[in-house]
Design an enzyme around this catalytic site. Structure first.
Site, PDB file in Angstrom:
ATOM      1  CG  HIS A 180      -2.014  -0.999   1.139  1.00 25.61           C
ATOM      2  ND1 HIS A 180      -2.439  -1.743   2.203  1.00 25.61           N
ATOM      3  CD2 HIS A 180      -2.770  -1.384   0.076  1.00 25.61           C
ATOM      4  CE1 HIS A 180      -3.428  -2.547   1.807  1.00 25.61           C
ATOM      5  NE2 HIS A 180      -3.637  -2.354   0.518  1.00 25.61           N
ATOM      6  CD  GLU A 226      -2.744  -3.144   9.151  1.00 24.65           C
ATOM      7  OE1 GLU A 226      -2.304  -1.979   9.040  1.00 24.65           O
ATOM      8  OE2 GLU A 226      -3.376  -3.721   8.254  1.00 24.65           O
ATOM      9  CD  GLU A 249      -0.832   0.563   4.465  1.00 23.22           C
ATOM     10  OE1 GLU A 249      -0.197  -0.505   4.532  1.00 23.22           O
ATOM     11  OE2 GLU A 249      -2.061   0.592   4.265  1.00 23.22           O
ATOM     12  CG  HIS A 270      -0.195  -4.024   5.394  1.00 22.47           C
ATOM     13  ND1 HIS A 270      -0.774  -3.644   4.215  1.00 22.47           N
ATOM     14  CD2 HIS A 270       0.162  -5.330   5.246  1.00 22.47           C
ATOM     15  CE1 HIS A 270      -0.774  -4.675   3.381  1.00 22.47           C
ATOM     16  NE2 HIS A 270      -0.208  -5.709   3.985  1.00 22.47           N
ATOM     17  NE  ARG A 303      -6.259   0.341   0.333  1.00 24.39           N
ATOM     18  CZ  ARG A 303      -6.278  -0.343   1.479  1.00 24.39           C
ATOM     19  NH1 ARG A 303      -5.784   0.186   2.565  1.00 24.39           N
ATOM     20  NH2 ARG A 303      -6.787  -1.549   1.521  1.00 24.39           N
TER      21      ARG A 303
END
Ligand code: ZN
Ligand code: ZN
Length: 477
Positions: free
Chosen positions: A188, A389, A191, A315, A246
């Protein structure tokens, strides 16, 4: 006569070599990110409707259908809607807070802190700032030159905009078949911390493998395949045009751009938490694995599948380690073991800077997703598939300040080391005598740099021709 001929040639060249579209830079002056928690089912539906109608950029969750009662959402509201939005929320008695006062201000600040001196040598390469793609390409070259005994770099494929997607193979030569650990970063575009982590990870193992017993053993028994930036086009676009981009940049039916690569994998593709509308940030693409970036990962993984022990997808943001699956509440075959290993890892992570991470399947602790690289890897039989994440929990979101890069990377690395310790005990076994003195070069070279060079050359020819046409065009006018 001559004139009309040249005109024809000119027009033809214009068709063959379309001029690069000079697109405007997207700015976010006065945009706010709001934290909103719907308190009733009606409020959730209301927020869903509003988000759809105004096409708001959801930061958390990814898709509109995952807006639920009692779960905080983060949403970017364009400056023109901010006042109206707040009035609506007050009217409906939906509680909200301001997470980011002015998105553009935050973007400007974070880029201002970056030193403008271009990185030229590994010795001065800053791992605690965000780097644009040209610097990362350059860094990759220098890493593999300096560490050619343990690092090789390879072509994963080309992007739609004809850039190369490159990856590192890091490992010491061995006579025995080695296990493989794959890591994708920057799937992405916005990120950025994910991309920063991949660089940190490579730096860290290279700096320590000679002195650190675990890393030394790992590199003898495992090959790491690390993709520092998978979504190269998107990443560049997030630097040049739209910080909050993104997806990738492949054009869809003439009007809009980009596929969410982490919805594009062939695992329950397009079923849950993915959009079939190209205008959405979770657009899953025209078909499963339609994108070049996805195909590249699939090719790499298929090639080494029997030996792959772990798959990481990096991410931001939420501070979670996600286990399979996103598309079902059913646990994966290896759930209990994966869960145990990840929980130990987040305990180790917490010791470094006291950050709290949660562990669980995406469908339980995040929201429904389908077509993710992590679920795909788990479903084709890779034993440990984790999607991280990274920071933060919702203060800066995608705009994580550069001064948080180092602590984020340090704690994340500690968590991975904890996982590797476990892997080492349970799956690697002792070193053979063979591995103790390694002098033999293994020549399983899958380096496709040739293709990469060709792609780069053709891109240059294309650009030069466009340029020539431009000059010609200016001259005859
Ligand atoms: Zn190479
Ligand atoms: Zn992501």
């Amino acid at each position: 006569m001559m004139k009309s001929q040249t005109w024809t040639i000119f027009l033809l060249s214009c068709l063959l070599y379309p001029q690069p579209v000079i697109s405007k830079k997207v700015t976010y002056y006065g945009d706010q990110v709001l934290k909103i928690t719907p308190k009733t089912p009606t409020q959730s539906l209301y927020l869903q409707a509003l988000t759809r109608q105004w096409r708001l950029d959801l930061w958390k969750p990814d898709s509109v259908e995952d807006i639920y009662m009692d779960r905080e959402i983060h949403v970017r509201v364009p400056s023109t809607y901010v006042q109206h939005m707040k009035e609506n929320l007050d009217q409906q008695k939906v509680p909200f807070k301001i997470m980011i006062e002015d998105v553009q201000k935050l973007i400007d600040n974070s880029l201002a802190s970056r030193s403008r001196t271009k990185a030229i040598s590994l010795e001065t390469y800053d791992y605690d700032v965000y780097h644009p793609m040209d610097e990362i390409y350059e860094w990759m070259e220098q890493i593999k030159d300096k560490h050619s005994d343990v690092v090789s770099h390879h072509l994963l494929g080309n992007t739609y905009e004809e850039r190369t997607i490159e990856y590192f193979k890091v490992g010491l030569p061995s006579k025995k078949t080695k296990k493989v650990i794959v890591m994708d970063c920057g799937i992405h575009a916005r990120e950025w911390i994910s991309v920063a982590y991949c660089q940190w990870f490579v730096k860290e193992i290279l700096a320590k493998y000679k002195s650190d017993a675990l890393l030394n053993k790992l590199l003898k028994q495992v090959d790491f395949y690390i993709v520092p930036v998978l979504n190269v086009d998107g990443y560049i676009y997030s630097w040049t045009n739209d910080r909050l981009w993104r997806k990738n940049r492949s054009p869809q039916n003439g009007t809009c751009f980009g596929v969410d690569l982490n919805r594009n994998f062939d695992v329950k593709w397009g079923e849950l938490g993915a959009s079939t509308n190209c205008l959405d940030v979770t657009f899953c693409g025209p078909s499963a694995a339609s994108e070049l970036e996805t195909k590249g990962i699939v090719r790499l993984v298929e090639q080494h599948k029997p030996n792959i022990l772990m798959y990481f997808s990096m991410h931001a943001y939420a501070q979670l380690i996600l286990l399979p699956y996103g598309y079902t509440m059913q646990p994966s075959e290896n759930h209990d073991e994966m869960d145990k290993v990840a929980k130990e890892a987040v305990a180790k992570l917490k010791l470094v800077h006291d950050s709290t991470y949660y562990v669980g399947p995406a469908s339980h602790i995040l929201y429904s997703t389908s077509g993710t690289s992590g679920d795909w890897a788990a479903d084709i039989g890779i034993k440990f598939s984790y999607s991280y994440e990274l920071r933060d929990e919702g203060e800066y979101g995608f705009e994580l300040p550069a001064d948080e890069i180092q602590p984020t990377c340090e704690e994340t690395f500690a968590s991975m080391l904890s996982m590797f310790e476990y892997i080492d005990k349970q799956y690697l076994g002792p070193l053979d005598d063979d591995d103790k003195d390694d002098d033999d070069d293994d020549d399983d070279d899958d380096d496709n740099d040739g293709n990469g060079a060709v792609a780069i050359t053709s891109l240059w020819i294309n650009m030069l021709l466009s340029f020539a046409v431009c000059i010609y065009c200016a001259l005859i006018n």
